[in-house]
Design a protein around this motif. Structure first.
Motif, short mmCIF file in Angstrom:
data_model
loop_
_atom_site.label_atom_id
_atom_site.label_comp_id
_atom_site.label_asym_id
_atom_site.label_seq_id
_atom_site.Cartn_x
_atom_site.Cartn_y
_atom_site.Cartn_z
N ASP A 322 -125.40 -28.89 1.82
CA ASP A 322 -123.94 -28.93 1.78
C ASP A 322 -123.36 -28.68 0.39
OD1 ASP A 322 -124.33 -29.66 4.39
OD2 ASP A 322 -123.18 -31.52 4.29
N ARG A 338 -124.66 -27.88 7.77
CA ARG A 338 -125.17 -28.63 8.92
C ARG A 338 -126.58 -29.11 8.61
NH1 ARG A 338 -124.10 -24.50 13.80
NH2 ARG A 338 -124.80 -26.26 15.06
N SER A 341 -129.26 -26.50 8.83
CA SER A 341 -129.28 -25.58 7.69
C SER A 341 -130.12 -26.16 6.56
CB SER A 341 -127.86 -25.34 7.18
OG SER A 341 -126.99 -24.92 8.20
N ASP A 369 -129.33 -19.93 13.72
CA ASP A 369 -128.51 -20.92 14.41
C ASP A 369 -129.17 -21.30 15.73
OD1 ASP A 369 -126.59 -22.51 15.54
OD2 ASP A 369 -124.94 -21.09 15.33
N SER A 372 -125.74 -26.18 18.88
CA SER A 372 -125.10 -27.43 18.49
C SER A 372 -125.21 -28.44 19.63
CB SER A 372 -123.62 -27.20 18.17
OG SER A 372 -123.47 -26.22 17.17
#
Length: 442
Positions: A322, A338, A341, A369, A372
């Motif tokens: 982040d 995230r 990541s 990705d 989610s």
């Protein structure tokens, strides 16, 4: 090849023991520290590690933070790296040193003096903190759910209210206690659902005068036109429907302009009287990272890095997770902030730093990705899977999604603790679930 005795070991210093930083320290400790090829040091302001996506459960009381925390000193000893306790507040790139602020104990006396930590290679993995966008009163009157301590503070306030409500007789709707959550991202919606579930369970532990529906009101406020704005619209719509089905009030397209002790004021003129306000909208890297000793940074203090996670102005400094703005390629947005990541970047960077010591080129990071998942406590779990499993995205919900959400946590535990210790810890969790109450009652 091991370095000869007397030759100075290459010092790799990692700042930040979150999901990515701790996983990187463990990987490098096993690959380099154990073989005497480098000296690995992890620096963090806390003494224990807790997976950040679990903070909403700590706040709601459905997870005892002490049951899931890992001691940094213990993890370091088992994985051949060093741990230094301290909060970074400065950097000298010319001297290749970082500075740690003094630490104080509970009565205010100095525990640790200002410290200096040397490095040959520095990795910044400091994560993010809540961004209140300089909203008046937010920092003073809202809880920022960034740390286990903040989550515990929220839980204490919630429990104290429930005990107070138990001791009072009140009519339907009279003096309802309102918890307002600012931010309709994953943290906000998961916390709202977990809170509703917690108070229902709590009322079954002899609090006969406490009625969750009558005494407690849960509100989510978000400036975006829908919840979970960064996720697929179908997932967002399903979550909103589930939340409204359990009487959680949702206000979208509402910008908060002030947080006071009395409540939350919106730009539209709406005012929500609130007993507890949680700010869960927006992130930024720690403020001290803004142009840290000349490093390039963006408007939310993230260090600008290339695709190999090397800072743009200093080849001996890396950043990921982040706290870093990592590009994905021309025309694509940066790597999203995230947990998946940070996990992927830690794996790539571990390989890269080993290659660097071998005189080979660094690897470029490619983000994949995997979709989610959003957990709504016992009520539901919904998500979308992407990447190698499907050419587009696959919407999932119910028990399959719930098990996948559980597995994300286990995957992190395996990366840090190894398979055998994670297996033992999982059995201990199951036994504790039978022995202990379903929520933390203190």
């Amino acid at each position: 090849m091991n370095q000869s005795s007397g030759e100075k070991l290459h010092k790799i210093t990692i700042v930040g023991g979150g999901a990515g930083g701790l996983e990187l320290a463990v990987k490098l400790g096993k690959k380099l520290g154990r073989r005497g090829r480098a000296e690995i040091t992890l620096v963090d302001a806390g003494r224990t590690h807790l997976w950040k996506p679990l903070l909403h459960q700590v706040a709601a009381g459905t997870l005892d933070s002490h049951a899931d925390e890992r001691e940094y000193f213990a993890v370091a000893r088992s994985n051949h790296f060093n741990f230094r306790l301290g909060r970074m507040d400065g950097l000298d790139r010319a001297k290749k040193e970082i500075y740690l602020a003094p630490a104080y104990d509970g009565d205010g006396s100095e525990l640790l003096p200002r410290q200096t930590v040397e490095y040959d290679t520095l990795v910044l993995a400091l994560g993010s903190q809540t961004n209140d966008f300089n909203t008046p009163g937010a920092r003073e009157n809202a809880i920022m759910l960034d740390t286990p301590a903040a989550a515990e503070r929220f839980h204490q306030k919630l429990i104290n209210f429930c005990l107070k409500a138990q001791a009072e007789q009140r009519g339907q709707g009279e003096g309802r206690f309102t918890v307002t959550i600012i931010g309709g991202g994953a943290t906000g919606v998961e916390l709202a659902a977990e809170l509703h579930m917690t108070t229902k369970i709590l009322s079954s532990y002899g609090l006969v005068n406490f009625h969750p529906e009558k005494d407690l009101k849960i509100v989510i406020v978000d400036a975006a036109p829908r919840l979970l704005q960064a996720l697929p619209e179908r997932l967002s719509d399903t979550v909103a429907r589930e939340l409204r089905g359990i009487a959680i009030e949702v206000h979208t397209n509402e910008k908060v302009v002030e947080v006071s002790k009395a409540g939350v004021q919106m730009a539209s003129g709406k005012f929500i009287p609130s007993g507890i306000v949680v700010w869960a909208a927006g992130i930024k890297a720690p403020d001290f990272m803004k142009e840290l000793d000349g490093l390039e940074s963006n408007r939310i203090n993230q260090v600008m890095v290339s695709r190999n996670m090397q800072s743009t102005r200093d080849p001996s400094i890396f950043a990921f997770g982040d706290c870093a703005a990592c590009p994905q390629g021309e025309g694509a947005p940066n790597v999203p902030p995230r947990a998946q990541s940070a996990h992927q970047q830690a794996s790539t960077l571990a390989l890269s730093l080993v290659r660097m010591l071998d005189g080979k080129s660094l690897l470029e990071f490619s983000y994949v990705d995997h979709g989610s998942l959003v957990s709504l406590g016992d009520y539901s779990t919904v998500g979308s899977l992407m990447g190698s499993l499907t050419s587009g995205s696959l919407f999932i919900e119910g028990m399959i999604a719930k098990w996948m959400y559980w597995w994300l946590h286990k995957h992190h535990q395996i990366a840090v603790n190894g398979m055998f210790h994670t297996w033992l810890a999982t059995w201990a969790e199951l036994i504790a679930r039978v022995r202990n109450p379903r929520i933390k009652l203190h």
